[in-house]
Scaffold this active site. Sequence first.
Site, mmCIF file in Angstrom:
data_model
loop_
_atom_site.group_PDB
_atom_site.id
_atom_site.type_symbol
_atom_site.label_atom_id
_atom_site.label_comp_id
_atom_site.label_asym_id
_atom_site.label_seq_id
_atom_site.Cartn_x
_atom_site.Cartn_y
_atom_site.Cartn_z
ATOM 1 N N VAL A 282 0.840 -1.193 0.000
ATOM 2 C CA VAL A 282 0.000 0.000 0.000
ATOM 3 C C VAL A 282 0.881 1.251 0.000
ATOM 4 C CG1 VAL A 282 -1.868 -1.158 1.244
ATOM 5 C CG2 VAL A 282 -0.120 0.103 2.527
ATOM 6 N N LYS B 49 5.395 4.285 1.049
ATOM 7 C CA LYS B 49 5.140 3.066 0.283
ATOM 8 C C LYS B 49 5.609 1.880 1.109
ATOM 9 C CE LYS B 49 6.016 1.256 -4.406
ATOM 10 N NZ LYS B 49 6.645 1.599 -5.703
ATOM 11 N N ASP C 202 8.523 1.591 -17.942
ATOM 12 C CA ASP C 202 7.099 1.596 -17.588
ATOM 13 C C ASP C 202 6.558 3.023 -17.581
ATOM 14 O OD1 ASP C 202 4.739 0.279 -17.050
ATOM 15 O OD2 ASP C 202 5.056 0.179 -14.887
#
Length: 363
Positions: A83, A99, A192
């Site tokens: 999360v 994080k 990404d």
Amino acid sequence: MKKGGFSNNLKLAIPVAGEQSITKFLTQSGTFKDGDLRVNKDGVRIISQLEPEVLSPIKPADDQLSLSDLDMVKVIGKGSSGVVQLVQHKWTGQFFALKVIQLNIDEAIRKAIAQELKINQSSQCPNLVTSYQSFYDNGAISLILEYMDGGSLADFLKSVKAIPDSYLSAIFRQVLQGLIYLHHDRHIIHRDLKPSNLLINHRGEVKITDFGVSTVMTNTAGLANTFVGTYNYMSPERIVGNKYGNKSDIWSLGLVVLECATGKFPYAPPNQEETWTSVFELMEAIVDQPPPALPSGNFSPELSSFISTCLQKDPNSRSSAKELMEHPFLNKYDYSGINLASYFTDAGSPLATLGNLSGTFSV
């Protein structure tokens, strides 16, 4: 490219049977390790090859952030591996993104975490999200990150649908500055790049985040061949399993700019469907179809040329990040008159409203 005709060299990033135990990544003292990376409850460091095998303990710096000094405000992102929380420093009131990633997961994800930690630890660029500190304790890696209070470009597009030329130019000038640092200074391929990995804030800043699938090359011209990242924005050479370099990020950049300009993902699903039902059909479309382009009409020729320069099937025909910074699209506007901070706020970015802080970060 025929249906199902992907290269035998294609390497999918999926867990494999018989994965190695988490203990491979831990020292006897409970320090998370991977190659030259060491992380424990006191912090993180990269060791050099000259250091001895028996290392002195990692000691917290006097001005280091501590997890005990942070109060959790709200969960702002969830994923399969952990999360992201909005947290506030007890003494200064400053907000951070925390994080938290549990390490009872497969080895591939643990290696990705280690890669992200290494890049965060060694990168200093105003166009990348800052990583302030990392810890390993009680089976979890915690990263204290810069909090970008405007969310991501993906969030922002939901509000505005499309972004005008002048603001696009100001936004992607910042993104390219980040890519120049990654590609030319650090020899890193992000792998990404997508709207949800470009974050914005109330100061009008745009920053690249999420280096979990990035790779570090030995030089700017280095090539990789691993199949990781988000398929939607993946370059044709990566999909077919060819070796690829920094120019694969430029393809992704072109798709993101095109999506921000039109408000739509550049590859339309077949039969007027809302989404692609098969990722393999999407990948075949990326490989087989001509590169997407701006529709004629309400767009400047400079923007159309910029996107076309990025979306060349042959990576050798794409411009580098440095070359793109000289493109007319990024040099036609007076940036002193473009106020991204006001644009982000006025156009509906969820700035600084604690009741509306979802989707800001991904895990």
